[in-house]
Design a protein around this motif. Structure first.
Motif, PDB file in Angstrom:
ATOM      1  N   ARG A   7       0.830  -1.206   0.000  1.00 40.38           N
ATOM      2  CA  ARG A   7       0.000   0.000   0.000  1.00 40.38           C
ATOM      3  C   ARG A   7       0.870   1.264   0.000  1.00 40.38           C
ATOM      4  O   ARG A   7       0.597   2.228  -0.731  1.00 40.38           O
ATOM      5  CB  ARG A   7      -0.933  -0.008   1.216  1.00 40.38           C
ATOM      6  CG  ARG A   7      -2.021  -1.075   1.154  1.00 40.38           C
ATOM      7  CD  ARG A   7      -3.061  -0.862   2.236  1.00 40.38           C
ATOM      8  NE  ARG A   7      -4.073  -1.910   2.203  1.00 40.38           N
ATOM      9  CZ  ARG A   7      -4.088  -2.975   2.988  1.00 40.38           C
ATOM     10  NH1 ARG A   7      -3.111  -3.145   3.895  1.00 40.38           N
ATOM     11  NH2 ARG A   7      -5.036  -3.884   2.890  1.00 40.38           N
ATOM     12  N   VAL A  10       2.496   1.672  -3.486  1.00 36.44           N
ATOM     13  CA  VAL A  10       1.577   2.158  -4.511  1.00 36.44           C
ATOM     14  C   VAL A  10       1.264   3.637  -4.282  1.00 36.44           C
ATOM     15  O   VAL A  10       1.182   4.427  -5.242  1.00 36.44           O
ATOM     16  CB  VAL A  10       0.287   1.312  -4.521  1.00 36.44           C
ATOM     17  CG1 VAL A  10      -0.778   1.967  -5.392  1.00 36.44           C
ATOM     18  CG2 VAL A  10       0.589  -0.098  -5.018  1.00 36.44           C
ATOM     19  N   GLU A  14       2.078   6.409  -7.118  1.00 37.84           N
ATOM     20  CA  GLU A  14       1.024   7.191  -7.758  1.00 37.84           C
ATOM     21  C   GLU A  14       1.160   8.688  -7.470  1.00 37.84           C
ATOM     22  O   GLU A  14       0.802   9.521  -8.315  1.00 37.84           O
ATOM     23  CB  GLU A  14      -0.344   6.681  -7.304  1.00 37.84           C
ATOM     24  CG  GLU A  14      -0.646   5.289  -7.843  1.00 37.84           C
ATOM     25  CD  GLU A  14      -1.981   4.735  -7.394  1.00 37.84           C
ATOM     26  OE1 GLU A  14      -2.407   3.712  -7.948  1.00 37.84           O
ATOM     27  OE2 GLU A  14      -2.602   5.315  -6.477  1.00 37.84           O
ATOM     28  N   LEU A  64       4.777  -2.345  -9.898  1.00 42.49           N
ATOM     29  CA  LEU A  64       3.552  -1.573  -9.676  1.00 42.49           C
ATOM     30  C   LEU A  64       2.276  -2.293 -10.120  1.00 42.49           C
ATOM     31  O   LEU A  64       1.326  -2.392  -9.322  1.00 42.49           O
ATOM     32  CB  LEU A  64       3.666  -0.206 -10.359  1.00 42.49           C
ATOM     33  CG  LEU A  64       2.466   0.728 -10.170  1.00 42.49           C
ATOM     34  CD1 LEU A  64       2.192   0.972  -8.694  1.00 42.49           C
ATOM     35  CD2 LEU A  64       2.687   2.039 -10.914  1.00 42.49           C
ATOM     36  N   ARG A  68      -0.736  -3.489  -7.480  1.00 40.57           N
ATOM     37  CA  ARG A  68      -2.140  -3.076  -7.594  1.00 40.57           C
ATOM     38  C   ARG A  68      -3.072  -4.276  -7.625  1.00 40.57           C
ATOM     39  O   ARG A  68      -4.133  -4.267  -6.986  1.00 40.57           O
ATOM     40  CB  ARG A  68      -2.321  -2.221  -8.845  1.00 40.57           C
ATOM     41  CG  ARG A  68      -1.793  -0.799  -8.706  1.00 40.57           C
ATOM     42  CD  ARG A  68      -1.808  -0.079 -10.025  1.00 40.57           C
ATOM     43  NE  ARG A  68      -1.517   1.352  -9.881  1.00 40.57           N
ATOM     44  CZ  ARG A  68      -1.020   2.098 -10.852  1.00 40.57           C
ATOM     45  NH1 ARG A  68      -0.764   1.565 -12.050  1.00 40.57           N
ATOM     46  NH2 ARG A  68      -0.785   3.374 -10.642  1.00 40.57           N
ATOM     47  N   ARG A  69      -2.694  -5.315  -8.376  1.00 39.64           N
ATOM     48  CA  ARG A  69      -3.548  -6.513  -8.454  1.00 39.64           C
ATOM     49  C   ARG A  69      -3.658  -7.196  -7.096  1.00 39.64           C
ATOM     50  O   ARG A  69      -4.744  -7.641  -6.695  1.00 39.64           O
ATOM     51  CB  ARG A  69      -3.010  -7.483  -9.506  1.00 39.64           C
ATOM     52  CG  ARG A  69      -3.356  -7.098 -10.930  1.00 39.64           C
ATOM     53  CD  ARG A  69      -3.144  -8.250 -11.884  1.00 39.64           C
ATOM     54  NE  ARG A  69      -1.735  -8.621 -11.988  1.00 39.64           N
ATOM     55  CZ  ARG A  69      -0.880  -8.087 -12.865  1.00 39.64           C
ATOM     56  NH1 ARG A  69      -1.297  -7.140 -13.702  1.00 39.64           N
ATOM     57  NH2 ARG A  69       0.370  -8.483 -12.899  1.00 39.64           N
ATOM     58  N   ASP A  72      -5.954  -5.139  -4.949  1.00 42.65           N
ATOM     59  CA  ASP A  72      -7.335  -5.298  -5.405  1.00 42.65           C
ATOM     60  C   ASP A  72      -7.909  -6.628  -4.941  1.00 42.65           C
ATOM     61  O   ASP A  72      -9.058  -6.705  -4.464  1.00 42.65           O
ATOM     62  CB  ASP A  72      -7.417  -5.192  -6.928  1.00 42.65           C
ATOM     63  CG  ASP A  72      -7.245  -3.766  -7.430  1.00 42.65           C
ATOM     64  OD1 ASP A  72      -7.351  -2.839  -6.598  1.00 42.65           O
ATOM     65  OD2 ASP A  72      -6.984  -3.595  -8.634  1.00 42.65           O
TER      66      ASP A  72
END
Length: 294
Positions: A7, A10, A14, A64, A68-69, A72
């Protein structure tokens, strides 16, 4: 590799700014910077260039989309677990006796499906005894049955109570009446329901006949409504029927409510004793709103 490290990674990737990423992550900037350094040590590679401005390294760019996957999937897993714990997800296997669906239960099931749209409901039609055995053995989560049933290993909750009607051939001496006393059937040949689908119900009727002073003279056993109605219409004998099965206007037969005693049949839900499924509890709360007696 911990989810919190992903977390933080990311957020920095971003925002491309440690201060903004720290604010977004609700941590102090020094803490975030230290966590990213720890994460880089775990993966064995630098993930960010820090000067003259923050940017992803080639290794960071590879990581990255994977990060993210993973996040998610973790969010979906958390949501699924929460939904299951609240009884809003999962699947139930539910048995039912056909006439029960006419006791107002269909409306309750429709409301449950609207309230819990992500839950799976798989129904199968079977006799009460078969349902109870399936629940005991774990092949079904619940059954909608005619009571009474053998309660060993299962919990039982009443649903609704409805009267029993006698089915008479058209032109029969008792046809045209609104009520018939049970004792008035003492000399009549009877088309009876087979015992094995609901033995307790069958035996309950025999006991009522005994209390009225006779043993029913059964000339034919049936398993389906159409069979009973057809045989009664043909003059083979009289029959009895749960109110939910009554079909006013059926050719060749007449219906009258049994009285003295006023026989009734009760429907109920059964489930395995000790089953703590939140979805099952929500389903039972939805369906156990007894329909008013007919």
């Amino acid at each position: 590799m911990e989810l919190r490290h992903l977390r933080y990674f990311v957020a920095v990737a971003e925002e491309l700014h440690f201060g903004r990423a720290a604010a977004r992550s609700f941590v102090a900037q020094p803490t975030l910077s230290q966590q990213i350094k720890t994460f880089e040590g775990e993966v064995g590679a630098r993930l960010f260039e820090r000067s003259p401005r923050v940017s992803l390294t080639p290794v960071g760019a590879v990581l990255l989309p994977h990060a993210r996957r993973v996040l998610d999937e973790a969010a979906r897993a958390e949501a699924a677990v929460r939904a299951a714990a609240e009884g809003r997800a999962g699947a139930l296997r539910v048995g039912y006796e056909a006439p029960i669906m006419r006791d107002g239960l269909a409306e309750s099931i429709r409301a449950f499906r609207a309230d819990v749209p992500d839950a799976g409901l798989h129904f199968w039609e079977a006799g009460s005894r078969e349902q109870v055995e399936a629940v005991r053995e774990g092949r079904a989560d619940a059954g909608l049955v005619l009571l009474p049933v053998d309660e060993r290993g299962v919990e039982v909750r009443a649903l609704a109570e409805s009267p029993i009607f006698v089915v008479l051939p058209e032109g029969h001496r008792l046809a045209g009446r609104e009520t018939v006393a049970l004792a008035e059937l003492s000399d009549e040949p009877q088309v009876a329901w087979a015992r094995d689908p609901a033995p307790e119900v069958y035996d309950q009727y025999l006991r009522a006949c005994g209390a009225a002073g006779f043993v029913p003279r059964v000339v034919q056993e049936v398993r389906h409504v159409e069979s009973l109605l057809g045989l009664v219409a043909a003059g083979v004998g009289v029959g009895t029927m749960h109110a939910a099965r009554v079909q006013p206007g059926y050719p060749g037969v007449a219906f009258a409510r049994l009285v003295e005693p006023a026989l009734t049949i009760q429907t109920g839900a059964v489930w395995r004793r000790g089953d703590g499924s939140p979805l099952l509890a929500r389903f039972l709360d939805a369906v156990v709103s007894p329909a008013p007696p007919l």
